[in-house]
Write a protein that holds these residues in place. Sequence first.
Motif, PDB file in Angstrom:
ATOM      1  N   GLY A 268      17.399  14.313  17.650  1.00 63.03           N
ATOM      2  CA  GLY A 268      15.973  14.229  17.954  1.00 63.03           C
ATOM      3  C   GLY A 268      15.068  14.183  16.750  1.00 63.03           C
ATOM      4  O   GLY A 268      13.854  14.350  16.871  1.00 63.03           O
ATOM      5  N   PHE A 269      15.643  13.956  15.545  1.00 62.12           N
ATOM      6  CA  PHE A 269      14.828  13.920  14.337  1.00 62.12           C
ATOM      7  C   PHE A 269      13.992  12.646  14.288  1.00 62.12           C
ATOM      8  O   PHE A 269      14.481  11.548  14.555  1.00 62.12           O
ATOM      9  CB  PHE A 269      15.718  13.992  13.095  1.00 62.12           C
ATOM     10  CG  PHE A 269      16.493  15.272  12.986  1.00 62.12           C
ATOM     11  CD1 PHE A 269      15.852  16.465  12.697  1.00 62.12           C
ATOM     12  CD2 PHE A 269      17.865  15.292  13.187  1.00 62.12           C
ATOM     13  CE1 PHE A 269      16.560  17.650  12.605  1.00 62.12           C
ATOM     14  CE2 PHE A 269      18.592  16.465  13.099  1.00 62.12           C
ATOM     15  CZ  PHE A 269      17.936  17.655  12.807  1.00 62.12           C
ATOM     16  N   GLN A 270      12.721  12.799  13.911  1.00 59.65           N
ATOM     17  CA  GLN A 270      11.802  11.674  13.765  1.00 59.65           C
ATOM     18  C   GLN A 270      11.025  11.880  12.466  1.00 59.65           C
ATOM     19  O   GLN A 270      10.346  12.887  12.302  1.00 59.65           O
ATOM     20  CB  GLN A 270      10.820  11.609  14.943  1.00 59.65           C
ATOM     21  CG  GLN A 270      11.445  11.695  16.314  1.00 59.65           C
ATOM     22  CD  GLN A 270      12.322  10.495  16.640  1.00 59.65           C
ATOM     23  OE1 GLN A 270      12.021   9.382  16.221  1.00 59.65           O
ATOM     24  NE2 GLN A 270      13.390  10.718  17.382  1.00 59.65           N
ATOM     25  N   SER A 271      11.140  10.924  11.543  1.00 59.38           N
ATOM     26  CA  SER A 271      10.486  11.065  10.240  1.00 59.38           C
ATOM     27  C   SER A 271       9.642   9.848   9.930  1.00 59.38           C
ATOM     28  O   SER A 271       9.950   8.731  10.373  1.00 59.38           O
ATOM     29  CB  SER A 271      11.525  11.275   9.132  1.00 59.38           C
ATOM     30  OG  SER A 271      12.239  12.487   9.339  1.00 59.38           O
ATOM     31  N   ALA A 272       8.581  10.054   9.165  1.00 59.40           N
ATOM     32  CA  ALA A 272       7.669   8.972   8.790  1.00 59.40           C
ATOM     33  C   ALA A 272       7.215   9.174   7.354  1.00 59.40           C
ATOM     34  O   ALA A 272       7.022  10.311   6.898  1.00 59.40           O
ATOM     35  CB  ALA A 272       6.464   8.937   9.720  1.00 59.40           C
ATOM     36  N   MET A 273       7.028   8.074   6.642  1.00 56.92           N
ATOM     37  CA  MET A 273       6.581   8.125   5.247  1.00 56.92           C
ATOM     38  C   MET A 273       5.585   7.002   4.997  1.00 56.92           C
ATOM     39  O   MET A 273       5.731   5.896   5.525  1.00 56.92           O
ATOM     40  CB  MET A 273       7.785   7.985   4.310  1.00 56.92           C
ATOM     41  CG  MET A 273       7.459   8.065   2.821  1.00 56.92           C
ATOM     42  SD  MET A 273       8.963   8.068   1.807  1.00 56.92           S
ATOM     43  CE  MET A 273       9.551   9.752   2.118  1.00 56.92           C
ATOM     44  N   ILE A 274       4.579   7.302   4.179  1.00 59.61           N
ATOM     45  CA  ILE A 274       3.578   6.320   3.779  1.00 59.61           C
ATOM     46  C   ILE A 274       3.770   5.984   2.305  1.00 59.61           C
ATOM     47  O   ILE A 274       3.809   6.879   1.456  1.00 59.61           O
ATOM     48  CB  ILE A 274       2.140   6.848   3.988  1.00 59.61           C
ATOM     49  CG1 ILE A 274       1.937   7.325   5.437  1.00 59.61           C
ATOM     50  CG2 ILE A 274       1.123   5.773   3.618  1.00 59.61           C
ATOM     51  CD1 ILE A 274       2.085   6.239   6.479  1.00 59.61           C
ATOM     52  N   LEU A 275       3.903   4.699   2.003  1.00 63.44           N
ATOM     53  CA  LEU A 275       3.955   4.218   0.629  1.00 63.44           C
ATOM     54  C   LEU A 275       2.722   3.361   0.368  1.00 63.44           C
ATOM     55  O   LEU A 275       2.345   2.541   1.227  1.00 63.44           O
ATOM     56  CB  LEU A 275       5.212   3.386   0.373  1.00 63.44           C
ATOM     57  CG  LEU A 275       6.542   4.142   0.331  1.00 63.44           C
ATOM     58  CD1 LEU A 275       7.108   4.285   1.735  1.00 63.44           C
ATOM     59  CD2 LEU A 275       7.550   3.423  -0.557  1.00 63.44           C
ATOM     60  N   ARG A 276       2.121   3.527  -0.808  1.00 67.67           N
ATOM     61  CA  ARG A 276       0.912   2.766  -1.143  1.00 67.67           C
ATOM     62  C   ARG A 276       1.054   2.091  -2.498  1.00 67.67           C
ATOM     63  O   ARG A 276       1.799   2.567  -3.367  1.00 67.67           O
ATOM     64  CB  ARG A 276      -0.316   3.684  -1.172  1.00 67.67           C
ATOM     65  CG  ARG A 276      -0.666   4.309   0.144  1.00 67.67           C
ATOM     66  CD  ARG A 276      -2.033   4.952   0.118  1.00 67.67           C
ATOM     67  NE  ARG A 276      -2.209   5.895  -0.985  1.00 67.67           N
ATOM     68  CZ  ARG A 276      -3.055   6.905  -0.965  1.00 67.67           C
ATOM     69  NH1 ARG A 276      -3.819   7.110   0.098  1.00 67.67           N
ATOM     70  NH2 ARG A 276      -3.176   7.714  -1.999  1.00 67.67           N
ATOM     71  N   ARG A 277       0.322   1.007  -2.657  1.00 71.72           N
ATOM     72  CA  ARG A 277       0.251   0.328  -3.942  1.00 71.72           C
ATOM     73  C   ARG A 277      -0.338   1.290  -4.968  1.00 71.72           C
ATOM     74  O   ARG A 277      -1.354   1.945  -4.703  1.00 71.72           O
ATOM     75  CB  ARG A 277      -0.607  -0.918  -3.826  1.00 71.72           C
ATOM     76  CG  ARG A 277      -0.746  -1.711  -5.132  1.00 71.72           C
ATOM     77  CD  ARG A 277      -1.611  -2.940  -4.928  1.00 71.72           C
ATOM     78  NE  ARG A 277      -0.979  -3.863  -3.993  1.00 71.72           N
ATOM     79  CZ  ARG A 277      -0.044  -4.756  -4.337  1.00 71.72           C
ATOM     80  NH1 ARG A 277       0.352  -4.837  -5.591  1.00 71.72           N
ATOM     81  NH2 ARG A 277       0.465  -5.559  -3.414  1.00 71.72           N
ATOM     82  N   PRO A 278       0.268   1.419  -6.147  1.00 65.89           N
ATOM     83  CA  PRO A 278      -0.253   2.342  -7.165  1.00 65.89           C
ATOM     84  C   PRO A 278      -1.628   1.902  -7.650  1.00 65.89           C
ATOM     85  O   PRO A 278      -1.928   0.710  -7.749  1.00 65.89           O
ATOM     86  CB  PRO A 278       0.784   2.282  -8.274  1.00 65.89           C
ATOM     87  CG  PRO A 278       1.486   0.983  -8.092  1.00 65.89           C
ATOM     88  CD  PRO A 278       1.483   0.729  -6.606  1.00 65.89           C
ATOM     89  N   THR A 279      -2.453   2.870  -7.972  1.00 67.43           N
ATOM     90  CA  THR A 279      -3.816   2.605  -8.457  1.00 67.43           C
ATOM     91  C   THR A 279      -4.026   3.309  -9.787  1.00 67.43           C
ATOM     92  O   THR A 279      -3.160   4.019 -10.285  1.00 67.43           O
ATOM     93  CB  THR A 279      -4.859   3.080  -7.439  1.00 67.43           C
ATOM     94  OG1 THR A 279      -4.669   4.498  -7.215  1.00 67.43           O
ATOM     95  CG2 THR A 279      -4.716   2.346  -6.122  1.00 67.43           C
ATOM     96  N   GLY A 280      -5.206   3.137 -10.335  1.00 64.91           N
ATOM     97  CA  GLY A 280      -5.573   3.871 -11.537  1.00 64.91           C
ATOM     98  C   GLY A 280      -4.907   3.361 -12.799  1.00 64.91           C
ATOM     99  O   GLY A 280      -4.654   4.140 -13.727  1.00 64.91           O
ATOM    100  N   GLY A 281      -4.588   2.080 -12.853  1.00 66.47           N
ATOM    101  CA  GLY A 281      -4.026   1.522 -14.075  1.00 66.47           C
ATOM    102  C   GLY A 281      -2.540   1.646 -14.198  1.00 66.47           C
ATOM    103  O   GLY A 281      -1.950   1.231 -15.194  1.00 66.47           O
ATOM    104  N   VAL A 282      -1.878   2.256 -13.214  1.00 70.79           N
ATOM    105  CA  VAL A 282      -0.416   2.368 -13.228  1.00 70.79           C
ATOM    106  C   VAL A 282       0.142   1.306 -12.312  1.00 70.79           C
ATOM    107  O   VAL A 282      -0.282   1.171 -11.167  1.00 70.79           O
ATOM    108  CB  VAL A 282       0.048   3.770 -12.762  1.00 70.79           C
ATOM    109  CG1 VAL A 282       1.547   3.839 -12.750  1.00 70.79           C
ATOM    110  CG2 VAL A 282      -0.531   4.830 -13.660  1.00 70.79           C
ATOM    111  N   ARG A 283       1.092   0.529 -12.792  1.00 72.80           N
ATOM    112  CA  ARG A 283       1.665  -0.505 -11.921  1.00 72.80           C
ATOM    113  C   ARG A 283       3.129  -0.734 -12.277  1.00 72.80           C
ATOM    114  O   ARG A 283       3.606  -0.295 -13.274  1.00 72.80           O
ATOM    115  CB  ARG A 283       0.890  -1.817 -12.053  1.00 72.80           C
ATOM    116  CG  ARG A 283       0.955  -2.442 -13.434  1.00 72.80           C
ATOM    117  CD  ARG A 283       0.164  -3.743 -13.473  1.00 72.80           C
ATOM    118  NE  ARG A 283       0.308  -4.398 -14.760  1.00 72.80           N
ATOM    119  CZ  ARG A 283       1.291  -5.236 -15.053  1.00 72.80           C
ATOM    120  NH1 ARG A 283       2.228  -5.460 -14.153  1.00 72.80           N
ATOM    121  NH2 ARG A 283       1.380  -5.827 -16.223  1.00 72.80           N
TER     122      ARG A 283
END
Length: 417
Positions: free
Chosen positions: A402-417
């Motif tokens: 019954g495990f349910q997991s979620a993750m959010i990934l975002r484009r890096p900001t602030g001059g780091v890429r």
Amino acid sequence: MITGIGVRTAGGNSTKEFWNLLTSGSSATRRISFFDPSPYRSQVAAEADFDPVHEGLSPLEIRRMDRASQFAVVCAREAVADSGLEFDTVDPSRVGVSLGSAVAAATSLEQEYLVLSDSGRDWLVDPANLSPHMFDYLVPSVMPAEVAWTVAAQGPVTMVSNGCTSGLDSVGHACQLIREGSAEVMLAGASDTPITPIVVSCFDAIKATTPRNDDPEHASRPFDRTRTGFVLAEGAAMFVLEDYDRARRRGARVYAEISGYATRCNAYHMTGLKTDGREMAEAIRVALAESRTAATAVDYINAHGSGTRQNDRHETAAYKRSLGEHAYRTPVSSIKSMVGHSLGAIGSIEIAASALAIEHGVVPPTANLHEADPECDLDYVPLTAREQRVDTVLTVGSGFGGFQSAMILRRPTGGVR
């Protein structure tokens, strides 16, 4: 921040090969070749063409480590090289490992049993014939220890085994350790090599894997009306994770920021799922809240997409419940259609796919999706990869228990890429 990636899957002997496979929309599934599959209901799998000698493992390492540990170590080495981080410049007590696996050393355990019992003929076995490395196979924590030794990590070293969400949960745990200050750098990910007779038999017994043996390449069909179950696979993915300030100071290339994570359990059934998707939706809601990201900001959903009817309708409902009308405008795809379902490892492999989608501005397709299931009425990106800017990805996992997991990934900001 993800600053290094290492991946091994069917059809992908490097991160680059893995990404090329996904964007081509090709499937790496085939008839099982590791053993004679003819006695089994499901005879197809996504086997990796993994050569430990070619990967640079020594004869002693190959003898000592189970196949899943070999995958993890090789991926860790690739991730470290990719990150450009000189680990000997980091306080080893500030470096940790978080590794996920569902069935750990199943490959070696079964092989040893077959040898000792003469392929199951003998009930009583002679312990004198036991492998000296049996302890390593019996104790799953040996796997993250092997990874830790590759960089002399002396910080927190953890094994996460939450079934098919292990690869998401291990990375989520690593991020939490960095945020709380317990580590500066984490090697995180997951590895599983479950293509063995006993594992195949277990999934046969509950009819979770596909019996579509006459057409292995098209056997994995998430969200398709003609799907008949998932395709078992092996694989691994490992990441170098650092906090924002460290990555910025050293001018690191950052694939993506992991900005939110949550996990929930339905406390309902070991293998069953409710159709309303409530528990997965709650994990998504909490992950978005931790990320401080609006539901309408999600550009792509990397689905669990196992290819079973109950999962496909469960997560479709979860997206509608958590994202509202935006769910209908958001591309969704399942890479399991191409690399199969590697149990605990797949969550980390899907994180890699999500980070690469941000890096390259491409949404991988759902291969083999020709006849959409009327119950699954979202945009599942059938057959062909889609070029578009991707700033925010939601990736999810659903596991037995019954495990349910979620993750959010975002484009890096602030001059780091």
